[in-house]
Design an enzyme around this catalytic site. Structure first.
Site, short mmCIF file in Angstrom:
data_model
loop_
_atom_site.label_atom_id
_atom_site.label_comp_id
_atom_site.label_asym_id
_atom_site.label_seq_id
_atom_site.Cartn_x
_atom_site.Cartn_y
_atom_site.Cartn_z
N GLU A 143 1.12 3.60 2.43
CA GLU A 143 1.63 3.89 3.70
C GLU A 143 2.15 2.79 4.40
O GLU A 143 3.18 2.99 5.45
CB GLU A 143 0.60 4.63 4.62
CG GLU A 143 -0.56 5.55 3.96
CD GLU A 143 0.17 7.09 3.52
OE1 GLU A 143 1.19 7.04 3.77
OE2 GLU A 143 -0.43 7.55 3.08
N ASP A 186 -6.09 -3.74 10.46
CA ASP A 186 -5.76 -2.38 10.30
C ASP A 186 -6.41 -1.50 11.39
O ASP A 186 -7.16 -0.70 11.15
CB ASP A 186 -6.45 -2.12 8.95
CG ASP A 186 -5.93 -0.97 8.22
OD1 ASP A 186 -4.83 -0.40 9.00
OD2 ASP A 186 -6.01 -0.39 7.17
N LYS A 224 3.88 -6.09 9.09
CA LYS A 224 3.60 -4.90 8.66
C LYS A 224 4.45 -3.74 8.82
O LYS A 224 4.74 -3.34 9.95
CB LYS A 224 2.18 -4.39 9.37
CG LYS A 224 1.52 -3.12 8.47
CD LYS A 224 0.28 -3.14 9.02
CE LYS A 224 -0.19 -1.90 8.60
NZ LYS A 224 -2.04 -1.67 9.00
N GLY A 251 0.89 -1.24 -0.21
CA GLY A 251 0.04 -0.16 0.02
C GLY A 251 0.59 1.19 0.01
O GLY A 251 2.35 1.31 -0.13
N ASP A 295 -12.08 2.86 11.03
CA ASP A 295 -12.04 2.88 9.59
C ASP A 295 -12.54 1.34 9.23
O ASP A 295 -12.01 0.71 8.20
CB ASP A 295 -10.53 2.95 9.29
CG ASP A 295 -10.31 2.99 7.52
OD1 ASP A 295 -11.29 3.39 7.06
OD2 ASP A 295 -9.22 2.47 7.24
N ASN A 332 -11.43 -3.95 5.28
CA ASN A 332 -10.75 -4.11 6.64
C ASN A 332 -11.28 -5.26 7.55
O ASN A 332 -10.92 -5.41 8.75
CB ASN A 332 -10.50 -2.68 7.39
CG ASN A 332 -9.35 -1.97 7.06
OD1 ASN A 332 -8.37 -2.45 6.33
ND2 ASN A 332 -9.55 -0.69 7.18
N1 LIG Z 1 -2.53 -10.56 9.63
C1 LIG Z 1 -2.32 -10.48 8.23
N2 LIG Z 1 -2.48 -11.77 7.64
C2 LIG Z 1 -2.41 -11.70 6.34
N3 LIG Z 1 -2.64 -10.62 5.68
C3 LIG Z 1 -2.94 -9.48 6.01
C4 LIG Z 1 -2.81 -9.06 7.53
N4 LIG Z 1 -2.76 -8.08 7.88
C5 LIG Z 1 -3.00 -7.39 6.79
N5 LIG Z 1 -3.00 -8.16 5.66
C6 LIG Z 1 -3.12 -7.86 4.06
O1 LIG Z 1 -2.38 -6.69 4.08
C7 LIG Z 1 -3.27 -5.55 3.61
C8 LIG Z 1 -2.90 -4.10 3.98
O2 LIG Z 1 -3.09 -4.35 5.50
P1 LIG Z 1 -3.94 -3.02 6.51
O3 LIG Z 1 -5.28 -2.98 5.75
O4 LIG Z 1 -3.68 -3.44 7.85
O5 LIG Z 1 -2.86 -2.00 6.07
P2 LIG Z 1 -3.54 -0.61 5.31
O6 LIG Z 1 -2.60 0.72 5.79
O7 LIG Z 1 -4.73 -0.27 5.17
O8 LIG Z 1 -2.76 -0.78 3.86
P3 LIG Z 1 -3.32 -0.24 2.47
O9 LIG Z 1 -3.33 0.96 2.39
O10 LIG Z 1 -2.67 -0.97 1.41
O11 LIG Z 1 -4.85 -0.84 2.79
C9 LIG Z 1 -4.81 -5.98 3.96
O12 LIG Z 1 -5.71 -5.74 3.10
C10 LIG Z 1 -4.43 -7.64 3.73
O13 LIG Z 1 -4.71 -7.91 2.37
MG LIG Z 2 -6.74 -1.48 5.16
#
Ligand SMILES: Nc1ncnc2c1ncn2[C@@H]1O[C@H](COP(=O)(O)OP(=O)(O)OP(=O)(O)O)[C@@H](O)[C@H]1O
Ligand SMILES: [Mg+2]
Length: 222
Positions: free
Chosen positions: A12, A166, A29, A10, A149, A154
């Protein structure tokens, strides 16, 4: 700990699949940058939270560490309150390590995606919805937090259970915008399940009332 592959890149944050010393799958992450836009967008979550005073003058790197720590501490509170979230493992600087939701490096689908590839029937959809509302309720009463959010993007469906992810922006229920965020979270879930999935649901206001009036019994009836 070994990094084995990229799960999501992503703007951020980046999420990697890795393995721990014990061979268990991990989700790693890494919080990367903070654009001016991002700083502006997180301001409303941080403002009014006594844990994060004086944030205006910190460097980007420091801000990312604070953000990672905040997600870890929110995850821990939620996990301890028996909410379905990935189990938090550790945090170091801008890196958060948690349980991997998926099998053999393939992440579980998001709630949004699960309807594209599988076709959960109405009964299953209702079960997903009511489990999520119970989790929102527990988040409010047992963890003292509002996600802020929450949406079909999410939530991941792992082993037939909806997991909330998230959580970096989650705020304490005393936060001045907590109730506005709670209504918005509920409205996103209700919109998804009613408009996109087509199940009949009570209004946002009705569910909001049931949650804040602390009547778990009524939640079961929804
Ligand atoms: N614990 C986890 N196990 C497997 N996949 C995960 C996990 N946490 C997050 N992800 C994957 O990573 C993606 C992004 O994680 P997250 O939503 O926490 O971050 P974000 O800051 O919203 O990033 P983005 O801007 O890409 O949505 C999720 O949509 C999911 O596909
Ligand atoms: Mg997210």
């Amino acid at each position: 700990m070994k990094i084995k592959g990229v799960v999501s890149a992503g703007k951020e944050a980046r999420v990697y699949w890795g393995k721990g010393g014990d061979g268990k799958d991990l989700a790693i992450k890494i919080f990367l940058t903070s654009s001016a836009e991002f700083r502006k967008s997180i301001w409303k979550y941080i403002q009014g939270d006594p844990r994060f005073e004086n944030i205006k003058n910190v460097s980007t790197h420091k801000l990312m560490s604070i953000w990672a720590k905040k997600e870890y501490s929110n995850l821990k509170k939620m996990y301890n309150a028996d909410i379905s979230v990935p189990r938090p493992i550790c945090v170091y600087r801008n890196v958060l390590v948690m349980e991997f939701l998926g099998e053999e490096g393939v992440r579980a689908p998001l709630l949004k995606e699960v309807y594209r590839f599988q076709h959960p029937d109405e009964e299953k959809s209702r079960r997903y919805f009511s489990t999520l509302i119970k989790n929102v309720y527990k988040m409010y009463w047992y963890a003292g937090l509002v996600h802020g959010d929450l949406s079909e993007y999410n939530v991941m469906i792992f082993r037939e259970t909806p997991y909330i992810i998230d959580v970096s922006q989650a705020v304490r229920i005393e936060h001045p915008n907590a109730h506005q965020f709670l209504r918005r979270d509920l409205s996103n879930l209700i919109r998804f399940f009613s408009e996109e999935i087509g199940i009949d649901l009570p209004s946002v206001e009705e569910i909001y009332r049931v949650i804040i009036s602390n009547e778990m019994g009524k939640i079961e009836e929804l």
